[in-house]
Enzyme design. Structure first.
Site, PDB file in Angstrom:
ATOM      1  N   SER A  17      46.554 -11.552  29.454  1.00 22.28           N
ATOM      2  CA  SER A  17      47.395 -11.004  29.613  1.00 22.28           C
ATOM      3  C   SER A  17      48.197 -10.443  30.208  1.00 22.28           C
ATOM      4  CB  SER A  17      46.580  -9.378  29.233  1.00 22.28           C
ATOM      5  OG  SER A  17      46.808  -8.307  28.975  1.00 22.28           O
ATOM      6  N   GLN A  27      41.436   0.580  31.982  1.00 27.60           N
ATOM      7  CA  GLN A  27      40.977  -0.434  31.318  1.00 27.60           C
ATOM      8  C   GLN A  27      40.825  -1.387  32.191  1.00 27.60           C
ATOM      9  OE1 GLN A  27      43.896  -1.856  28.307  1.00 27.60           O
ATOM     10  NE2 GLN A  27      42.092  -2.618  27.080  1.00 27.60           N
ATOM     11  N   TYR A  30      38.485  -4.616  32.041  1.00 25.21           N
ATOM     12  CA  TYR A  30      39.515  -5.652  30.885  1.00 25.21           C
ATOM     13  C   TYR A  30      40.631  -6.237  32.585  1.00 25.21           C
ATOM     14  CZ  TYR A  30      43.279  -7.486  27.888  1.00 25.21           C
ATOM     15  OH  TYR A  30      43.766  -8.349  27.093  1.00 25.21           O
ATOM     16  N   ALA A  32      40.758  -6.462  35.664  1.00 22.05           N
ATOM     17  CA  ALA A  32      40.460  -7.135  36.848  1.00 22.05           C
ATOM     18  C   ALA A  32      39.788  -8.508  36.050  1.00 22.05           C
ATOM     19  CB  ALA A  32      38.704  -6.297  37.001  1.00 22.05           C
ATOM     20  N   LYS A  34      41.476 -10.214  33.670  1.00 22.35           N
ATOM     21  CA  LYS A  34      42.668 -10.861  33.107  1.00 22.35           C
ATOM     22  C   LYS A  34      43.122 -11.471  34.833  1.00 22.35           C
ATOM     23  CE  LYS A  34      42.033 -10.148  28.491  1.00 22.35           C
ATOM     24  NZ  LYS A  34      41.505 -11.009  27.971  1.00 22.35           N
ATOM     25  N   VAL A  65      49.890  -6.567  21.452  1.00 20.70           N
ATOM     26  CA  VAL A  65      50.451  -7.878  20.323  1.00 20.70           C
ATOM     27  C   VAL A  65      49.802  -7.195  18.802  1.00 20.70           C
ATOM     28  CG1 VAL A  65      49.381  -9.843  19.168  1.00 20.70           C
ATOM     29  CG2 VAL A  65      49.639 -10.107  21.729  1.00 20.70           C
ATOM     30  N   ASP A  66      50.282  -7.163  17.937  1.00 22.84           N
ATOM     31  CA  ASP A  66      49.456  -7.057  16.543  1.00 22.84           C
ATOM     32  C   ASP A  66      48.636  -7.199  16.023  1.00 22.84           C
ATOM     33  OD1 ASP A  66      49.653  -5.033  14.354  1.00 22.84           O
ATOM     34  OD2 ASP A  66      51.679  -6.098  13.240  1.00 22.84           O
ATOM     35  N   THR A  67      47.627  -6.856  16.489  1.00 26.30           N
ATOM     36  CA  THR A  67      46.163  -7.183  15.448  1.00 26.30           C
ATOM     37  C   THR A  67      44.574  -6.232  15.699  1.00 26.30           C
ATOM     38  OG1 THR A  67      45.260  -8.015  18.145  1.00 26.30           O
ATOM     39  CG2 THR A  67      46.542  -9.327  17.895  1.00 26.30           C
TER      40      THR A  67
END
Length: 140
Positions: A17, A27, A30, A32, A34, A65-67
């Protein structure tokens, strides 16, 4: 007999990411992990090249990202005590933009089909589109 990358050995693309390149106070775990995905992938790519395995290993680092996952950042069960930063995170998304999944697929296909990439770290952002991270060589 040596293999050319992208033929018999295949391609591995690990997903990291853009969070790996920025401080993300909401985050930390998250961020770390990545960072770790990038280091692990680049080390494996070097090992594969040195051992002539014929396997290419690269990393994909998209921004927002659009998710459905992106919508979950507003939930406390996902963010824990960092949920208090959800407004700050939303401001960041508004400022940086949100990528369509089709652009991520395009980047993934480039990493799969272009056999010149080994140990590459592809970034995908709204401002620069698909581009690669450049690493400075270590100086002695």
């Amino acid at each position: 007999m040596s293999h050319e990358y992208g033929k018999e050995g295949g391609v591995i693309i690990n997903v990291s990411s853009m969070a790996a390149f920025v401080n993300s106070p909401y985050q930390p775990v998250y961020t770390a992990t990545k960072h770790g995905v990038i280091g692990f992938s680049r080390a494996l790519a070097d090992a594969s090249a040195k051992a002539n395995y014929g396997v290419r290993i690269n990393v994909l680092c998209p921004a927002y990202v659009d998710t459905p996952l992106l919508l979950s950042v507003e939930r406390e069960d996902n963010m824990g005590k960092f949920v208090k930063y959800k407004e700050e995170l939303q401001c960041s998304m508004n400022r940086l933009g949100v990528l369509p999944p089709s652009l991520i697929a395009e980047g993934m296909m480039l990493l799969i089909t272009d056999s010149s990439h080994q140990g590459a770290v592809m970034k995908i952002t709204c401002s620069k589109g698909i581009h690669f991270h450049c690493y400075e060589p270590l100086s002695a």
